[in-house]
Design a protein around this motif. Structure first.
Motif, PDB file in Angstrom:
ATOM      1  N   CYS A 125      -2.754  -2.982  -3.093  1.00 48.54           N
ATOM      2  CA  CYS A 125      -3.774  -1.927  -3.009  1.00 48.54           C
ATOM      3  C   CYS A 125      -3.423  -0.802  -3.970  1.00 48.54           C
ATOM      4  CB  CYS A 125      -3.855  -1.377  -1.592  1.00 48.54           C
ATOM      5  SG  CYS A 125      -4.184  -2.629  -0.339  1.00 48.54           S
ATOM      6  N   THR A 157       0.828  -1.193   0.000  1.00 49.30           N
ATOM      7  CA  THR A 157       0.000   0.000   0.000  1.00 49.30           C
ATOM      8  C   THR A 157       0.866   1.249   0.000  1.00 49.30           C
ATOM      9  OG1 THR A 157      -1.631   1.252   1.304  1.00 49.30           O
ATOM     10  CG2 THR A 157      -0.108  -0.131   2.520  1.00 49.30           C
ATOM     11  N   ASN A 162       4.956  -0.458   2.477  1.00 49.58           N
ATOM     12  CA  ASN A 162       4.812   0.707   1.603  1.00 49.58           C
ATOM     13  C   ASN A 162       5.634   0.451   0.336  1.00 49.58           C
ATOM     14  OD1 ASN A 162       4.788   3.205   0.322  1.00 49.58           O
ATOM     15  ND2 ASN A 162       4.872   4.339   2.251  1.00 49.58           N
ATOM     16  N   GLU A 199      -7.218  -0.084  -0.177  1.00 49.05           N
ATOM     17  CA  GLU A 199      -6.948  -0.377   1.228  1.00 49.05           C
ATOM     18  C   GLU A 199      -8.182  -0.896   1.975  1.00 49.05           C
ATOM     19  OE1 GLU A 199      -3.618   1.906  -0.237  1.00 49.05           O
ATOM     20  OE2 GLU A 199      -5.775   2.286  -0.353  1.00 49.05           O
ATOM     21  N   PHE A 237      -4.200   1.133   8.242  1.00 46.03           N
ATOM     22  CA  PHE A 237      -4.510  -0.214   8.715  1.00 46.03           C
ATOM     23  C   PHE A 237      -4.425  -0.402  10.229  1.00 46.03           C
ATOM     24  CE2 PHE A 237      -3.315  -0.572   4.309  1.00 46.03           C
ATOM     25  CZ  PHE A 237      -4.167  -1.541   3.803  1.00 46.03           C
ATOM     26  N   ILE A 273       2.397  -4.796   6.812  1.00 45.65           N
ATOM     27  CA  ILE A 273       2.001  -3.695   5.929  1.00 45.65           C
ATOM     28  C   ILE A 273       3.259  -3.112   5.294  1.00 45.65           C
ATOM     29  CG2 ILE A 273       0.692  -1.569   5.737  1.00 45.65           C
ATOM     30  CD1 ILE A 273      -0.910  -3.972   6.769  1.00 45.65           C
TER      31      ILE A 273
END
Length: 248
Positions: free
Chosen positions: A110, A7, A37, A140, A13, A35
């Motif tokens: 996402c 994401t 990036n 997301e 999140f 998670i």
């Protein structure tokens, strides 16, 4: 299970994944959720992850390089399901959630902006999933929905009995539920539920599950093979509906 979510907005999140069943599932080590990036994988001097579409048009398109590199670094030597969150994808169903719950590793991508470079779709992902016929600002929220629907099905997260009769798990909508008090503001719980006769209770729940499906989602009954008893109940529902329409 291991779940990795790619994401541009990791901060979205924390609230969802740090609460309720999803939090408990991670504490029990039934699942690890990471998670990522994918901007961190951009080779652009300015960390860009998108560019203008060839042929012109409105909006920006996510470039392949950061996403390809992020997925390849994340999956390592495993063979995960790589899931593109996309409104053009397969509609999420309970059956799809049950299928994904059997996997050991899931990677969600996402998107944002106008869309994805088509090479991501063609050469990287194994699945495309949509949560409905509408468009969100990004993938997301959809990834959170799919993750929740999958994680709750994992062993030791909630008891199997709690979800085996969920709406759609049996092909029908779930029956009505009641709790104490037996009478509230003059509204009473169906007598059969307080009878202690479990055979009668199971029959009532089955019938009411079928009734609710017939009234609210008749499409779920199309092509479904019904027992003789279920067919009789459906005829009863039809008669009741006609009688109600006549009164109105």
């Amino acid at each position: 299970m291991k779940i990795d979510i790619l994401t541009l907005f990791p901060e979205m999140f924390s609230g969802v994944f740090g609460s309720s069943i999803l939090k408990k599932a991670q504490e029990k080590e039934a699942v690890s959720i990471n998670i990522i990036n994918f901007r961190d994988y951009s080779t652009s001097k300015h960390g860009s992850v998108d560019d203008y579409p060839y042929g012109g048009g409105a909006g920006m398109v996510l470039a392949p390089q950061p996403i390809f590199d992020a997925v390849e670094a994340t999956k390592g030597d495993s063979a995960p399901r790589v899931i593109l969150m996309c409104p053009q994808g397969e509609r999420l169903t309970q059956q799809k959630a049950e299928e994904l719950a059997k996997e050991e590793h899931l990677i969600f991508i996402c998107g944002h902006y106008e869309g994805y470079d088509e090479r991501i779709r063609e050469h990287l992902v194994t699945d495309e999933i949509s949560i409905g016929d509408f468009v969100l600002t990004g993938g997301e929220l959809a990834a959170m929905v799919v993750t929740d629907s999958v994680v709750r099905l994992l062993p030791e997260v909630i008891t199997a009995e709690s979800h085996m009769k969920d709406s759609f798990s049996t092909g029908l909508l779930e029956h009505p539920h009641y709790t104490r008090p037996a009478e509230f503001r003059g509204f009473k719980v169906p007598e059969v539920l307080t009878s202690g006769n479990h055979k009668k209770i199971d029959e009532w729940r089955h019938k009411e599950s079928l009734r609710r499906t017939y009234l609210r989602r008749p499409d779920l009954l199309e092509g479904k093979e019904l027992t003789k008893q279920e067919k009789q109940w459906v005829e009863e529902f039809k008669y009741e509906s006609k009688a109600q329409t006549a009164v109105e």
